[in-house]
Design a protein around this motif. Structure first.
Motif, PDB file in Angstrom:
ATOM      1  N   GLY A  64       0.735  -1.263  -0.028  1.00  0.00           N
ATOM      2  CA  GLY A  64      -0.040  -0.034  -0.207  1.00  0.00           C
ATOM      3  C   GLY A  64       0.726   1.148  -0.018  1.00  0.00           C
ATOM      4  O   GLY A  64       0.886   2.395  -0.743  1.00  0.00           O
ATOM      5  N   ASP A  65       1.550   1.387   0.875  1.00  0.00           N
ATOM      6  CA  ASP A  65       3.132   2.406   0.879  1.00  0.00           C
ATOM      7  C   ASP A  65       2.633   2.544  -0.410  1.00  0.00           C
ATOM      8  O   ASP A  65       3.801   3.905  -0.655  1.00  0.00           O
ATOM      9  N   ILE A  66       3.443   2.148  -1.865  1.00  0.00           N
ATOM     10  CA  ILE A  66       4.396   2.053  -2.800  1.00  0.00           C
ATOM     11  C   ILE A  66       3.261   2.733  -3.635  1.00  0.00           C
ATOM     12  O   ILE A  66       3.832   2.967  -4.099  1.00  0.00           O
ATOM     13  N   ALA A  67       2.221   2.291  -3.453  1.00  0.00           N
ATOM     14  CA  ALA A  67       1.447   1.966  -4.264  1.00  0.00           C
ATOM     15  C   ALA A  67       0.341   3.613  -4.312  1.00  0.00           C
ATOM     16  O   ALA A  67       0.356   4.381  -5.426  1.00  0.00           O
ATOM     17  N   ASP A  68       0.893   4.293  -3.043  1.00  0.00           N
ATOM     18  CA  ASP A  68      -0.012   5.377  -2.551  1.00  0.00           C
ATOM     19  C   ASP A  68       1.268   6.441  -3.290  1.00  0.00           C
ATOM     20  O   ASP A  68       0.725   7.106  -4.168  1.00  0.00           O
ATOM     21  N   ARG A  69       2.540   6.094  -3.209  1.00  0.00           N
ATOM     22  CA  ARG A  69       3.434   6.312  -3.851  1.00  0.00           C
ATOM     23  C   ARG A  69       3.317   7.245  -5.511  1.00  0.00           C
ATOM     24  O   ARG A  69       3.438   8.185  -6.196  1.00  0.00           O
TER      25      ARG A  69
ATOM     26  N   ARG B  94      -2.471  -1.404 -10.110  1.00  0.00           N
ATOM     27  CA  ARG B  94      -2.906  -2.710  -9.712  1.00  0.00           C
ATOM     28  C   ARG B  94      -2.315  -3.691  -8.999  1.00  0.00           C
ATOM     29  O   ARG B  94      -0.957  -4.029  -9.960  1.00  0.00           O
ATOM     30  N   LEU B  95      -2.377  -4.257  -8.091  1.00  0.00           N
ATOM     31  CA  LEU B  95      -1.535  -5.395  -7.603  1.00  0.00           C
ATOM     32  C   LEU B  95      -1.912  -6.686  -8.100  1.00  0.00           C
ATOM     33  O   LEU B  95      -3.150  -6.697  -8.002  1.00  0.00           O
TER      34      LEU B  95
ATOM     35  N   ASP C 138       1.168  -4.203 -12.042  1.00  0.00           N
ATOM     36  CA  ASP C 138       0.464  -3.451 -13.158  1.00  0.00           C
ATOM     37  C   ASP C 138       0.331  -2.453 -13.573  1.00  0.00           C
ATOM     38  O   ASP C 138      -0.697  -1.729 -12.667  1.00  0.00           O
ATOM     39  N   LEU C 139       1.449  -1.392 -14.155  1.00  0.00           N
ATOM     40  CA  LEU C 139       0.589  -0.230 -14.472  1.00  0.00           C
ATOM     41  C   LEU C 139       0.590   0.251 -15.726  1.00  0.00           C
ATOM     42  O   LEU C 139       1.034  -0.478 -16.125  1.00  0.00           O
ATOM     43  N   THR C 140      -0.547   1.190 -15.834  1.00  0.00           N
ATOM     44  CA  THR C 140      -0.795   1.967 -17.251  1.00  0.00           C
ATOM     45  C   THR C 140       0.175   3.086 -17.059  1.00  0.00           C
ATOM     46  O   THR C 140      -0.625   4.314 -16.684  1.00  0.00           O
TER      47      THR C 140
END
Lengths: 164, 381
Positions: free
Chosen positions: A82-87, A98-99, A107-109
């Motif tokens: 979650g911390d990495i995703a927030d950033r 998405r994780l 996976d990111l676009t």
């Protein structure tokens, strides 16, 4: 019997349906539709309204480049997914994140006006994040379906215009 | 002799729909609410099964009555869905659309000069089909005040007691009317009392919105005098596959199959493969399509209500049947087409009882439906 779920189905089908349209299609009055939509928005069920755009069909000189990027990360006791995703999610260039399970973690676009811009974004902003151990970038060459909509689904109506 | 049409062909006038079809075909950019078929494509799994069958070279005739595998699936489907139990070997024939089944029944089970009571307004092929079978037609016009249902009163008033058979379609094309089990009991009692066979066209049986479909063949004393017709065109959106079926007592089906085996031989093989898959794995899609029709139905009914046009509250099929705002529905439909490029079909095209109404099909996407209803509103105001 109509339900808020029905309003969601309809808005997912076409977010441009007006309150009046939705009331015609369901058993709700217009003010009930307004209340339901407001409640769904406030509850975070409806998080926004977007057009599904086929950029390839836009006949302009400008280019729109998209890439999907596989990310692998290394976690430690102080950092979770979650911390990495927030950033990562804060960057406007990132349009989805998405994780996922499998060979990689996220996976990111990413969208940009050129391949150079997207490449620089990955190398300058994403790859240097300390927890990220690997990035694999796939440029999207052609899009055939987005958010459940086929861009050329050959569904022209060739039925007889009047039939029994 | 010269190649002149036979008398029974000459006796059938051109379809009332034909003129509107020709007008509409000459125009560009019309929105058609005149279509009697789903706007959805057949479920992908069914199409895939058709493709696979072709790849495997399954292109020969099947058994006259249809592939046994398909008849078994139909038997299970009808039992689960409509409480109808028919033996797939002896009591069922797979046809090229429900329309072929009806034609077989008219020709195989009625003699020239017999009388066929036709509940109207109705699908445009019943009356010509009777004429091609040299059968006399008894018009049974249903009434808007009876919600276009068959009642003992309309059957008696129309002289249906003198007929040999009754044909009807519920859920109905063009009105969207349905009949409940209790309402059908009255019709069943009449048919038993006056010894009428029943040809029950149930092609829209799985497109109902207010209550589940009941087949008259499930009522006491009716199975032995009823042929039930159904098919894949409407609920499964497989019109172009041309696949239907008829179910009834063994002797009747044998007689129908006798014509079928010499004329059609067997229903299209590729379509039969698609239909097996449709029954195996596409029922969720049928439900989803039905849910979408229901939303469109609500939309159309609500818009007509707002326009102050009285519209019969359809509870099945995919047709709304509003009263025409003008005295002459033919003139209205033609003017609407010419001026607003919206095609609807005047109720007169469907026989007695359709006068003064319009058939508005909502087998059209909601965006087009909305534009069409806006145009109708602007046209009448």
């Amino acid at each position: 019997m109509s339900s808020p779920r029905e309003i969601l189905d309809l808005l997912e089908e076409n977010a441009r349906y007006t309150t009046e349209d939705l009331a015609h299609m369901t058993e709700f009055t217009e003010s009930e539709v307004e209340d339901i939509v407001t409640e769904l928005e406030e509850a975070g069920v409806i998080t926004g309204y977007q057009a599904v755009v086929n950029w390839d069909a836009l006949k302009t000189d400008g280019e729109r480049v998209r890439a999907t990027v596989e990310l692998n990360v290394a976690l430690d006791r102080e950092t979770n997914y979650g911390d990495i995703a927030d950033r990562i999610a804060k960057f406007p260039e990132v349009t989805s994140l998405r994780l996922v399970s499998g060979d990689y973690d996220f996976d990111l676009t990413v969208e940009g006006d050129s391949m150079r811009e997207v490449s620089h974004f990955i190398s300058d902003k994403i790859a240097p994040i300390p927890e990220i151990t690997q990035t694999v970038t796939h440029y999207i060459m052609e899009s055939y379906k987005e958010q459940g909509m086929e861009f050329d689904d050959h569904d022209d109506d060739d039925r007889l215009s009047v039939s029994p | 002799m010269t190649l002149e049409p036979a008398d029974r062909v000459d006796a059938v006038p051109p379809s009332g729909i034909r003129r509107f079809f020709e007008l509409a075909e000459e125009m560009d950019d019309i929105i058609s609410l005149g279509v009697g078929e789903p706007d959805f494509s057949a479920p992908w799994a069914a199409r895939e099964a058709a493709i696979t069958s072709l790849e495997r070279g399954q292109t020969s005739y099947t058994a006259n009555k249809g592939k046994r595998e398909l008849r078994e699936r139909i038997s299970r489907f009808e039992s689960a869905q409509h409480d109808l139990d028919y033996d797939p070997d002896e009591e069922m024939v797979v046809t090229a659309g429900a329309s072929e089944g009806l034609d077989l029944a008219f020709r195989a089970l009625l003699n020239p000069g017999d009388k066929l009571a036709v509940a109207q307004p109705c699908y445009v092929s019943y009356v010509p089909g009777a004429t091609f079978a040299s059968v006399d037609v008894v018009d049974v016009p249903t009434r808007v005040e009876d919600e276009f249902k068959l009642t003992r009163e309309v059957l008696e008033q129309s002289g249906a007691a003198e007929a040999d058979a009754l044909v009807y379609c519920y859920p109905n094309n063009p009105t969207g009317a349905t009949m409940t089990g209790d309402e059908l009991r009255e019709v069943a009692a009449f048919c038993r009392e006056h010894d009428l066979a029943v040809f029950a066209d149930e092609i829209y049986a799985d497109l109902t919105y207010e209550h589940d479909h009941t087949s008259i063949a499930t009522l006491p004393g009716m199975r032995e005098r009823t042929i039930v017709f159904n098919g894949f065109s409407k609920a499964f959106a497989m019109t172009g596959f041309r696949l239907g079926y008829a179910m009834g007592p063994e002797d009747a089906i044998t007689a129908m199959n006798r014509i079928h085996q010499y004329t059609m031989l067997s229903a299209p093989t590729t379509a039969q493969h698609a239909a097996i898959e449709a029954l195996d794995s596409c029922l969720d899609e049928v439900q989803e399509m039905t849910a979408q029709y229901d939303r469109r139905r609500n939309y159309v009914l609500s818009r007509f209500e707002d326009m102050g046009i009285s519209c019969f509250p359809a509870s099945g099929a995919f047709y709304a049947f509003p009263e025409c705002p003008w005295d002459d529905a033919d003139e209205f439909a033609e003017a609407l087409l010419q001026e607003e490029k919206v095609a609807v079909v005047p109720g007169t095209a469907f026989g007695e009882g359709g006068d003064g109404h319009l058939r508005v099909s909502y087998a059209t996407g909601l965006d087009d439906l909305k534009t069409a209803m806006n145009r109708i509103e602007s046209f009448i105001s």
